[in-house]
Design a protein around this motif. Structure first.
Motif, PDB file in Angstrom:
ATOM      1  N   UNK A   1       0.804  -1.222   0.000  1.00  0.00           N
ATOM      2  CA  UNK A   1       0.000   0.000   0.000  1.00  0.00           C
ATOM      3  C   UNK A   1       0.842   1.280   0.000  1.00  0.00           C
ATOM      4  N   UNK A   2       1.996   1.243   0.657  1.00  0.00           N
ATOM      5  CA  UNK A   2       2.853   2.427   0.709  1.00  0.00           C
ATOM      6  C   UNK A   2       3.548   2.694  -0.616  1.00  0.00           C
ATOM      7  N   UNK A   3       3.850   1.653  -1.350  1.00  0.00           N
ATOM      8  CA  UNK A   3       4.665   1.781  -2.559  1.00  0.00           C
ATOM      9  C   UNK A   3       3.843   1.982  -3.828  1.00  0.00           C
ATOM     10  N   UNK A   4       2.539   1.905  -3.735  1.00  0.00           N
ATOM     11  CA  UNK A   4       1.700   2.033  -4.920  1.00  0.00           C
ATOM     12  C   UNK A   4       1.939   3.389  -5.601  1.00  0.00           C
ATOM     13  N   UNK A   5       2.334   3.341  -6.862  1.00  0.00           N
ATOM     14  CA  UNK A   5       2.558   4.563  -7.631  1.00  0.00           C
ATOM     15  C   UNK A   5       3.868   5.268  -7.344  1.00  0.00           C
ATOM     16  N   UNK A   6       4.741   4.676  -6.536  1.00  0.00           N
ATOM     17  CA  UNK A   6       6.001   5.310  -6.131  1.00  0.00           C
ATOM     18  C   UNK A   6       7.117   4.898  -7.092  1.00  0.00           C
ATOM     19  N   UNK A   7       7.980   5.860  -7.455  1.00  0.00           N
ATOM     20  CA  UNK A   7       9.116   5.590  -8.335  1.00  0.00           C
ATOM     21  C   UNK A   7      10.430   5.460  -7.579  1.00  0.00           C
ATOM     22  N   UNK A   8      10.629   6.314  -6.539  1.00  0.00           N
ATOM     23  CA  UNK A   8      11.877   6.325  -5.775  1.00  0.00           C
ATOM     24  C   UNK A   8      11.545   6.350  -4.282  1.00  0.00           C
TER      25      UNK A   8
END
Length: 431
Positions: free
Chosen positions: A63-70
């Motif tokens: 859930x925290x990393x959804x859509x995250x690049x870096x």
């Protein structure tokens, strides 16, 4: 522009990184375990709850990393305490993060580690080193930045200990003489900015340290000058048995939730020295890092810095004194409760009611004093002391005004306890 996730965004280092990257116009998601404080620190930001004690499985991170690049990991834990485990936070959670980043499409991880992790056997350093190795060998490109003793506007851990020592009216240096390399927090932030933009990422850890080495007494003396205080005439070295005793006491208090800068991991980090490759720092920043004097000169101190340094040094004594006063008051009342309740009967209250009111007040005094020992109960205890002492003062003034003329001044002595509790309340903020 890539979307960034900053872990530990309310911390000493993480909050400065978050501020800089937001100012740069990045699309930033911030994560910490105190969302209320975080939202006050950066209102309007995209905040997510992240307690790394609970993020030790790969699936926990999705859930925290959804859509995250870096991902920029500025989270850390100096020493284990109830509910906090250094190995879980700094090794297990970070290893799980590395695996989760592969499955969620994260392109890069920037890890804030610590200089000198190799060959150091403390759980803080060992967990950092193991996490660093796992990330560098992992499936997602990683940049590992290893800062030395970080000097910034705020203070935490070793730097807090340095400011406390610098504020003392007498020179008292811990018996620690290993060389220490400092780094400006501004340079750490600059390194992270470069790491976010770097292409390709570094395949080896990058030390972030200054070109100078300092002994701890020299760093303390530099901070004393920064605070605008006169040099000590005859500074003394604290005997090692006293430092050992202070560390053991601080570690014991850690079991009650206290995060003293005198805990063994903080002192050990300074005792072992802080070394690193200054040439690597210069190469990464493409310039010389700031010296200690330049770092301090770039953030001129004011009265608030002197007051905070001095108040932090006095905080344990202030809490102890307040606790002793309330504890002794309650015990003395119970030891001679008939005499104490006789004073209450002078107001016209019946004997039975006077006895129970006196007994209840004494038990409340003792309970509030004991609550001061547990970190998470301190704020409620201080507020309880203010309310209860205020009630004593009001009722005593209305029902027994003659007590104001009593030679022992029982009502007048309530006033400083209220003021001291009010002064301590803002110092109990976590950050």
């Amino acid at each position: 522009m890539p979307r960034l996730l900053i872990l530990g965004a309310t911390g000493f280092i993480g909050s400065e990184i978050a501020s800089a990257l937001i100012a740069d116009g990045h699309d930033v998601r911030l994560a910490a375990r105190d969302l209320d404080y975080g939202r006050r620190l950066f209102p309007g930001a995209d905040w997510r709850l992240a307690d790394l004690n609970r993020l030790t499985a790969q699936g926990d991170w999705a859930p925290l990393l959804e859509g995250v690049d870096i991902v920029v990991n500025a989270a850390g834990l100096l020493q284990s305490a109830p509910g906090d485990d250094v190995t879980r936070v700094q090794r297990d959670a970070v290893m799980a993060l590395g695996e989760a980043c592969r499955d969620t499409g994260v392109s890069r991880i920037v890890q804030i580690s610590a200089a000198g992790v190799a060959g150091n056997d403390s759980d803080f350093m060992t967990s950092k080193a193991e996490a660093d190795s796992a990330l560098l060998a992992g499936p997602v490109p990683a940049i590992v930045l290893r800062p030395g003793l970080v000097i910034g506007r705020n203070a935490y851990g070793g730097t807090q200990l340095i400011r406390m020592a610098a504020a003392l009216p007498f020179g008292l240096f811990p018996p620690l003489g290993s060389p220490i390399r400092c780094i400006a927090l501004a340079d750490v932030v600059a390194a992270v900015r470069l790491a976010v933009a770097a292409d390709p990422p570094s395949d080896a850890p990058v030390d972030l340290v200054g070109g100078e080495t300092h002994a701890l007494p020299g760093i303390i003396a530099a901070h004393r000058r920064w605070l605008g205080l006169r040099d000590w005439r005859r500074p003394m070295r604290l005997p090692r048995p006293f430092l050992t005793l202070a560390m053991r006491a601080s570690d014991a208090l850690g079991l009650l939730g206290w995060r003293s800068p005198l805990r063994s991991n903080a002192v050990a980090a300074l005792a072992n020295g802080v070394e690193g490759d200054a040439a690597a720092t210069r190469a990464w920043l493409d310039r010389a890092p700031l010296t200690l004097d330049q770092t301090l000169a770039a953030m001129p101190s004011g009265k608030q810095d002197r007051l905070m340094a001095w108040a932090t040094a006095l905080l344990p004594a202030a809490l102890l004194a307040l606790g002793i006063m309330w504890l002794v008051s309650g015990i003395a009342t119970l030891a001679d409760i008939d005499r104490a309740s006789a004073i209450m009967r002078q107001t016209g209250i019946g004997a039975g009611a006077s006895w129970w009111l006196t007994f209840g007040g004494a038990v409340a005094d003792i309970a509030l004093a004991l609550m001061l020992a547990v970190r998470r109960w301190v704020r409620p205890a201080l507020m309880g002391m203010v309310l209860l002492a205020g009630a004593y003062l009001l009722l005593g003034t209305v029902l027994l005004p003659a007590l104001w003329a009593d030679p022992l001044a029982p009502l007048a002595k309530v006033l400083p306890s209220i003021v001291l509790a009010l002064l301590l309340l803002p110092m109990m903020e976590k950050r």
